[in-house]
Motif scaffolding. Structure first.
Motif: not given
Lengths: 292, 451
Positions: B191-209
């Motif tokens: 669903t859209y809500d699932e995509l939205f939640a996934a996209a939020k978790k998948l937006t991150f910065k690694r330790a290497n920047g």
């Protein structure tokens, strides 16, 4: 008259090839563009609609935005490029002959690059991501990151900066040549009067370069009015919310993507008139009787 | 009188029996195969004919998909129908080639006998009377995807052969999903809500920047406006409806993704190639693109399907499951030369029919003809044979919304819809305000197209 024609008539033969090409590829298309501007012209043909296309343009917010963007771009870029060319040429002039040649070549060389490639490099420089060069460089100073071409507020600024930050090699060469031909006795007289380097530059060099300045201002203005590939490549043809759309960009899409040749020709006529009016104004304000 | 009727019935029954015998003796096949067979009958009897096929992005000797498949198609065709010679003319994708088509077909009334085309071109050429109506049997009509057939209909007549349907869907980077601890959508449904939640978790910065973004799309589609049931036009394609409450709520969902900053900062100017490159470099976890990218990923040894990447449907919200889609067509130019026209139709049927896929698969090396799921049921199966991702995509045709052909769409899209979308996504206008402001201009252009 007949004798003169008999005597010199054959010389027109030498002019004929160039003149024919000029008529065929410049004069006729311009005339046809003027005719098309008065038609609802599509690829299948056109019907005469008088000045209706110009009325459509007046009501078209996209055209008004393109007009404003083009004028702003031309104003800033021409002023910056002419100034930059003058300053760089003036800085080169006191150097030795070899160094002058080296720097002239150095500044001129980028002109041989493809405009498309140059625009692609600028697209990378002003990429809003951290890997964009501008953001990376400013980041070291603790500034940014900026959205640049990713924002409708900054995209036109990025396009203008890309033009301003490119040293105009042609202008540098022209100014450099012109400065080299200025009479030395004027500078010697100024030296005797105790004038400093800046005073000599301000009161001798700059005024005597007015014919060159006039030429560069007119040429750069026409080129700036025609800006296309820089906008097309850097901002995908208009940028966010059409923030960087220019007249030539709109002419291109109106003619070749929307198939409205009449409307596109009307835009071209407006651009043509703008260029003429501005050129006349520039001639009047920068015209000089300087002779040396 | 009675006698006449009886004879007529008898004759009718005799005729039916004869047809039955012929059908029984004929090789078994799909409706398309029979159609091709009947068409081949005309060709077999025909004298030698030469026709010209215009194909965008065809460059002799190049390795572009269009060149490889076109050469293979002509080779396979020649084996079936040696009396019809085909020459291919190419041209890059873009306005220059579009203009070449327009000048040839509309001004000179010459040029290609058969050609690939898309979008508003079909209507433009049909309106100018330059398209020859495909002689489709009822069985063939039923074999085509209805929405694809609708997209090739002009004033109640089908004017071109639907070739393929191109759906937009989600490419997902399984490595990034794993890294962020996100479960990929089961069977590709979410669903859209699932995509939205996934996209939020998948937006991150690694330790290497290195910054990873959860979601991205290229700026060439409006899928989110469909998600709650919004559509650009009413069923008759007479009224602009992309300002309906459903379209507005769809745009609101799109704006929510922008506001959540799960998309890269250049998402408003991200062109298709760049978006693809960013996915390949691992910067983007979910990318919304059409089917052509499958081959790109498949050709890259670093990307193993099922291990490093997968695909998922466009998410579902209030409306039925849908996807943004386009259609490719094969059209035949109207002309006086009956032999060339017949051969062109025969070739167009072959290009869009069920035989070409297997024919090209038999070649050495095998050539994959279908670059997107076929617009015809009997031809659709083979697309999925080549790759498990394509098997999934092949099923998407059933719910893909094919944008109806409106000759002024590119103007509506580029001049009005994109700026409106951008203004909403940047937060300069509310979605309703942005879409409402477009309505009068879009309706005017729609009316112009319907004239």
């Amino acid at each position: 008259m007949t004798a003169a024609l008999r005597r010199h008539g054959w010389s027109y033969l030498f002019v004929l090839p160039t003149f024919s090409l000029f008529v065929l590829f410049t004069l006729l298309p311009v005339a046809q563009g003027l005719v098309l501007a008065l038609q609802d012209a599509r690829v299948t043909g056109g019907t005469f609609i008088g000045l209706a296309n110009f009325g459509t343009l007046a009501d078209d917010p996209a055209f008004r935005q393109a007009l404003g963007n083009t004028v702003l771009y031309a104003t800033v870029v021409v002023a910056a490029q002419v100034t930059l060319a003058l300053v760089v040429a003036s800085l080169i002039q006191p150097l030795g002959a070899r160094s002058r040649v080296f720097y002239r070549a150095l500044f001129y060389l980028p002109l041989v690059n493809s405009a498309i490639l140059v625009a692609m490099v600028w697209r990378w420089i002003f990429n809003p991501n951290p890997f964009g060069l501008a953001n990376a460089a400013l980041g070291t100073l603790g500034l940014g990151p900026f959205l640049w071409i990713g924002s409708s507020d900054q995209a036109l600024l990025a396009v203008i900066l890309s033009a301003v930050l490119t040293i105009p090699g042609g202008g540098v060469v022209l100014y450099s040549a012109a400065i080299g031909s200025l009479p030395r006795e004027l500078y010697e007289a100024a030296d005797l009067e105790g004038a400093g380097p800046f005073a000599k530059w301000r009161h001798i060099t700059v005024p005597l370069l007015r014919p060159t300045t006039l030429y560069l201002v007119v040429v750069y203005t026409i080129l700036a009015f025609q800006v296309f590939e820089r906008v097309y490549i850097m901002t995908n043809g208009g940028g966010p919310n059409n923030a960087t759309i220019t007249i030539v960009q709109l002419i291109y899409s109106t003619a070749f993507q929307f198939g409205r040749y009449g409307l596109a020709s009307a835009m071209a006529v407006v651009l043509f008139v703008m260029a003429i009016v501005v050129a006349i104004a520039q001639f009047r304000s920068l015209r000089t009787d300087v002779e040396y | 009188m009675e006698r006449d009727v009886t004879i007529s019935r008898r004759r009718f029954l005799q005729a039916m029996a004869a047809v039955g015998v012929v059908v029984a003796c004929a090789p078994a096949g799909t409706p398309g195969t029979s159609a091709a067979a009947s068409a081949s009958g005309t060709a077999a009897a025909a004298k030698p004919v030469s026709i010209e096929w215009w194909r965008r992005n065809y460059t002799p000797g190049s390795q572009s998909a269009e060149t490889i498949t076109s050469d293979a198609a002509v080779k396979a065709w020649k084996e079936r129908y040696p009396n019809v010679t085909i020459t291919i003319q190419g041209g890059p994708f873009g306005p220059e080639t579009d203009q070449k088509f327009d000048i040839a077909i509309l001004q000179q009334k010459a040029g290609p006998d058969v050609f690939h085309t898309t979008g508003g071109d079909v209507l433009k050429y049909a309106a100018a009377g330059q398209l020859s109506e495909p002689p489709l049997t009822d069985a063939e009509r039923r074999d085509f995807n209805p929405s694809a057939l609708q997209a090739t209909t002009y004033k109640g007549k089908v004017v071109a052969y639907p070739l393929w349907i191109v759906p937009w869907f989600e490419y997902i980077n399984l490595d990034l999903f794993k890294e962020a601890g996100v479960t990929p959508p089961k069977d590709g449904n979410w669903t859209y809500d699932e995509l939205f939640a996934a996209a939020k978790k998948l937006t991150f910065k690694r330790a290497n920047g290195k910054q990873v973004y959860g979601f991205a799309h290229a700026n060439d589609e409006f899928a989110f406006l469909l998600i709650d049931g919004g559509r650009p036009y009413d069923k008759d394609v007479k009224t602009w409806t992309f300002n309906s409450p459903d379209a507005v709520s769809g745009l609101e969902k799109w704006v929510a993704l922008a506001q959540a900053k799960v998309m890269p900062p250049d998402f408003l100017t991200l062109n298709p190639n760049d978006s693809q490159a960013r996915f390949l470099s691992g910067d983007i976890a979910i990318l919304q693109r059409p089917s052509a990218m499958i081959n790109v990923l498949n050709a890259d040894k670093n990307w193993e399907f099922g291990k490093n990447w997968d695909i998922a449907n466009f998410p579902k919200a209030k409306g039925d499951q849908t996807a943004w889609g386009g259609v490719g067509f094969i059209a035949v130019r109207e002309q006086q030369d009956a032999d060339r026209k017949a051969a062109a139709h025969q070739f167009a049927k072959y290009l869009t029919g069920p035989d070409i896929g297997p024919d090209l698969k038999k070649q050495t090396p095998p050539v994959e003809y279908w670059l997107a799921p076929a617009g015809r049921t009997s031809a659709a199966g083979i697309y999925g044979d080549y790759h498990p991702a394509k098997a999934k995509v092949a099923k998407m045709g059933a719910f893909t919304y094919v944008l109806p052909n409106v000759s002024t769409w590119s103007e509506i899209d580029q001049k009005y819809m994109r700026p409106a979308r951008d203004a909403a996504l940047e937060g300069k206008k509310t979605p309703k305000q942005a879409l409402d402001e477009v309505t009068s201009a879009a309706q005017r252009l729609l009316d112009e197209a319907n004239k």
